[in-house]
Every structure is written in C-alpha cells, then in structure tokens.
Design a protein around this motif. Structure first.
Motif, mmCIF file in Angstrom:
data_model
loop_
_atom_site.group_PDB
_atom_site.id
_atom_site.type_symbol
_atom_site.label_atom_id
_atom_site.label_comp_id
_atom_site.label_asym_id
_atom_site.label_seq_id
_atom_site.Cartn_x
_atom_site.Cartn_y
_atom_site.Cartn_z
ATOM 1 N N CYS A 29 1.060 -1.422 0.287
ATOM 2 C CA CYS A 29 -0.282 -0.170 -0.162
ATOM 3 C C CYS A 29 0.817 1.601 0.090
ATOM 4 O O CYS A 29 2.139 1.760 1.163
ATOM 5 N N LEU A 31 -0.611 3.949 0.829
ATOM 6 C CA LEU A 31 -0.665 5.504 1.750
ATOM 7 C C LEU A 31 0.047 4.993 3.025
ATOM 8 O O LEU A 31 0.374 3.568 3.469
ATOM 9 N N ARG A 32 0.171 5.981 4.269
ATOM 10 C CA ARG A 32 0.840 5.040 5.359
ATOM 11 C C ARG A 32 -0.225 5.880 6.553
ATOM 12 O O ARG A 32 0.206 6.810 7.191
ATOM 13 N N TRP A 35 -3.477 5.368 11.863
ATOM 14 C CA TRP A 35 -4.382 4.362 12.392
ATOM 15 C C TRP A 35 -4.607 3.542 11.372
ATOM 16 O O TRP A 35 -5.413 2.322 12.099
ATOM 17 N N CYS A 36 -3.591 2.876 10.603
ATOM 18 C CA CYS A 36 -3.648 1.492 9.325
ATOM 19 C C CYS A 36 -3.842 0.495 10.760
ATOM 20 O O CYS A 36 -2.666 0.296 11.092
ATOM 21 N N THR A 38 -3.237 -2.573 9.225
ATOM 22 C CA THR A 38 -3.042 -3.584 8.689
ATOM 23 C C THR A 38 -1.419 -3.154 8.134
ATOM 24 O O THR A 38 -0.490 -3.641 7.103
ATOM 25 N N TRP A 42 2.050 -3.465 4.448
ATOM 26 C CA TRP A 42 1.931 -2.558 3.944
ATOM 27 C C TRP A 42 3.735 -2.644 2.367
ATOM 28 O O TRP A 42 3.623 -1.752 1.315
ATOM 29 N N GLY A 71 -6.562 -5.453 1.215
ATOM 30 C CA GLY A 71 -4.786 -4.695 1.701
ATOM 31 C C GLY A 71 -4.766 -4.337 2.944
ATOM 32 O O GLY A 71 -4.642 -4.873 3.472
ATOM 33 N N GLY A 72 -3.234 -4.187 3.068
ATOM 34 C CA GLY A 72 -2.929 -3.140 1.393
ATOM 35 C C GLY A 72 -4.075 -2.833 0.853
ATOM 36 O O GLY A 72 -4.987 -2.143 1.079
ATOM 37 N N SER A 99 -8.955 2.089 -0.827
ATOM 38 C CA SER A 99 -9.118 4.079 -0.452
ATOM 39 C C SER A 99 -9.374 4.484 -1.493
ATOM 40 O O SER A 99 -9.641 5.590 -1.739
ATOM 41 N N LYS A 117 -9.320 8.356 2.254
ATOM 42 C CA LYS A 117 -8.578 8.322 3.390
ATOM 43 C C LYS A 117 -8.704 10.357 3.959
ATOM 44 O O LYS A 117 -8.349 10.979 3.036
HETATM 45 S S1 SF4 Z 1 -5.410 1.994 5.829
HETATM 46 FE FE1 SF4 Z 1 -5.532 0.905 3.968
HETATM 47 S S2 SF4 Z 1 -4.987 2.487 2.576
HETATM 48 FE FE2 SF4 Z 1 -4.693 2.952 4.828
HETATM 49 S S3 SF4 Z 1 -2.320 2.630 4.470
HETATM 50 FE FE3 SF4 Z 1 -3.308 0.500 5.655
HETATM 51 S S4 SF4 Z 1 -3.764 -0.561 4.075
HETATM 52 FE FE4 SF4 Z 1 -3.106 1.030 2.796
#
Ligand code: SF4
Length: 224
Positions: A29, A31-32, A35-36, A38, A42, A71-72, A99, A117
């Motif tokens: 992914c 993005l960062r 509060w992700c 998963t 990444w 995902g990701g 996202s 996001k």
């Molecule tokens: S919440 Fe989703 S879009 Fe945001 S960093 Fe995590 S996997 Fe990526």
C-alpha cells in the motif's frame, strides 16, 4: 504473487456486514494511514509467494460464496486482474476493499468498497512527503461510475463531517444510500465509546452507520 494472508471470517463493515466471507489480503500500500490496522501488509513483499492457482484453490476450499480482496491496497497490485479472472466464478460474490486512490477497469467485481482516506488518517504533510494524493477524486469517480459501490468514511470526530461533505461535493452522481459512516477505533472500548457520536452524525446526515464487527468481536486481531 505475494499474498499477505488468507482467512475465513465475517465481513465486518458496510452493506455486507455479518456475511461469512473469505478474505484475501494482498501486500503493498502506498499510503501510510496513522490508524491503519494492517501495517503488516504495507510492504509489497510482506507475505508468501503463491501461484494464482494455489490462491484460487485455497479460497475455493472454504466453500463460501463471498470473497473479499483486501490489503494493503489491492488496486495497485499488478496481479489483481489475473487473480480475479482466475477466481471469477459467476456464482461467487467478489468485494474489493480500496482507499480509492487508483482506478482499474473491467474487474469482475460485485462490490467496490471504497474507504476514502481523510486528513484524520493521513495529513496533508504526510501525503506530500509520500508524493501521493490520498483523495484521488478522478479515480474514485471512475470506480463509482463503473462498479456497484459503497463509500465508507471513517469518523474520528464530529469535525470530520466537513471534510466528508467536501469529498462528496466533488463527486458526481453519488447515491447517498451508499454512503456509510463508521467509527475510527482500534479497540473494543474505543469503538463502543465512539459509536454514539457517529450514530448522531448518521441521524443528522441520513448516511448509514456501518458497524465494524471485527473490532467489536475481536478487537482487530489479525486474521479475524
Ligand atoms: S488503512 Fe488502508 S489505505 Fe491506509 S495505509 Fe492501511 S492499508 Fe493503506
């Protein structure tokens, strides 16, 4: 392709909340989000190399109608199309969780589940540093125009509503009944504490309150 994890659980969010589903988590992914939940997915190499046939066999072995590709960020994965084409039995229902930062055409996707996001998850400064626009309105619009979809906004505080309204205003032809709000929460306690706030916003806006059953039931444990 690299598969981060495959597991059987209940869909926790959105219009299919509560539906038993097999989850296929792809790695990678761009993005960062702060509060992700998963972060372990990444990195593009975060997982196990599996052939598409092996993924298909593992998924079909659960004998479940609903498949969730997550995902990701699945839509940046070069092998997504091949994976879905391989799994794509018409009797199966495939949700893609994204996202919305990327558009991919002609996927066999029954539900494009878009979670834009907001700045509560990635600040403008962080996005600039990543040289990425977390709100790719053009990509989101094409996903909305070309797939059955839902849009799930994560709400951390009432002030997020202004930003949500601004995103919706930039999109055309959005069905308000496909917009959902859900509380930002990493723990059961946080989830329960924020639910009333999001419920009030839902009542005031007419957007649906989406549960996050995975947090409510398992506190966001991995593989649940
Ligand atoms: S919440 Fe989703 S879009 Fe945001 S960093 Fe995590 S996997 Fe990526």
């Amino acid at each position: 392709m690299i598969i981060n994890e495959i597991f059987y659980s209940l869909q926790g969010e959105g219009s299919l909340a509560g539906v038993p589903s097999v989850f296929v988590r792809l790695a990678g992914c761009p993005l960062r989000c702060v509060w992700c939940d998963t972060k372990y997915a990444w990195d593009k190499s975060a997982g196990e190399e599996m052939s598409i046939e092996a993924v298909k066999a593992k998924v079909l072995a659960f004998e479940v109608r609903h498949i969730v590709i997550t995902g990701g960020e699945p839509l940046v994965n070069d092998e997504l199309i091949a994976l879905i084409d391989a799994i794509g039995d018409p009797s199966l229902h495939i949700t893609i969780e994204t996202s919305g930062i990327e558009y991919v055409a002609s996927l066999k996707c029954d539900l494009m589940s878009i979670s834009p996001k907001l700045s509560n998850s990635i600040s403008a400064e962080a996005a600039d540093a990543l040289e990425i626009d977390p709100l790719n309105i053009d990509a989101m619009q094409r996903l909305i125009d070309e797939y059955d979809y839902q849009i799930k906004f994560v709400v951390d505080a009432p002030a997020d509503l202004d930003e949500i309204a601004a995103v919706i205003a930039k999109l055309k032809n959005v069905n308000p009944y496909k917009i959902m709000l859900m509380p930002q929460a990493a723990t059961k306690t946080e989830y329960v504490n924020k639910l009333p706030m999001v419920a009030e916003i839902a009542k005031n806006t007419g957007f649906a309150l989406s549960p996050r059953l995975q947090v409510q039931l398992w506190g966001n444990s991995r593989g649940k």
